[in-house]
Design an enzyme around this catalytic site. Sequence first.
Site, short mmCIF file in Angstrom:
data_model
loop_
_atom_site.label_atom_id
_atom_site.label_comp_id
_atom_site.label_asym_id
_atom_site.label_seq_id
_atom_site.Cartn_x
_atom_site.Cartn_y
_atom_site.Cartn_z
N SER A 152 0.97 -0.99 0.03
CA SER A 152 0.00 -0.15 0.18
C SER A 152 0.86 1.15 -0.06
CB SER A 152 -0.82 0.00 1.18
OG SER A 152 -0.25 0.45 2.39
N LYS A 190 1.13 4.26 7.37
CA LYS A 190 0.70 4.92 6.69
C LYS A 190 0.88 6.53 6.55
CE LYS A 190 -2.19 1.91 4.69
NZ LYS A 190 -1.67 0.74 5.37
#
Length: 231
Positions: A152, A190
């Site tokens: 990701s 993230k």
Amino acid sequence: MLTRKQLELLEFIQKRMARDGVPPSFDEMKDALDLRSKSGIHRLITALEERGFIRRLAHRARAIEIVKLPEAMERNAKAGFEPKVIAGDRSDPPRGALAVEAVGALELPVMGRIAAGVPIEAIAEVSHHVAVPGSMLSGRGEHYALEVKGDSMIEAGINDGDIVVIREQGTADNGDIVVALVEGHEATLKRFYRRGGMIALEAANPAYETRLLREDQVKVQGRLVGLIRTY
């Protein structure tokens, strides 16, 4: 299980004894671990002795004997693990990439795996150690490493299997890449953003949706300060 400081001290003693034949002084240990006083070293030495990793010999200066090493540390010592520090494409190391040993390497504990994708359960146990150039450790404070699992964050140059170097901190600025603990048990890597009264954890891959969470659901555990890729 040993704490990070206990592991750092044990490894420092082991390396100095292998190099010089004698353990380091308490002042050298204090400086190596960036502690303010020798009392902290005394506590770490006592903890290592109580756990059976070292033995102190009475009535002798610098009289420390290593009895055993953690399995991961012993495997690394036998394997002579020396990763290369690079940034960029997985198949073509950039010009000027340096071996870790050429830039003043320090050892950091790898505290398991971190999800760059769907969050996984938080892991806080040392799996092995990795050599990191001192210049990568930004500012003062504790640092640790994590192995990346998932894709990701690929558009931020972070691939599955990379090792990320994290500085422990509990706050973050918008746009920082952080280790975020979600609802107390899931850890993920993230980009961090504040949006109104919410926290956005944003991937660097359009295949993944941004997660919006309440502030009380997210705890920042550290900020990305470096990346290691082994070829």
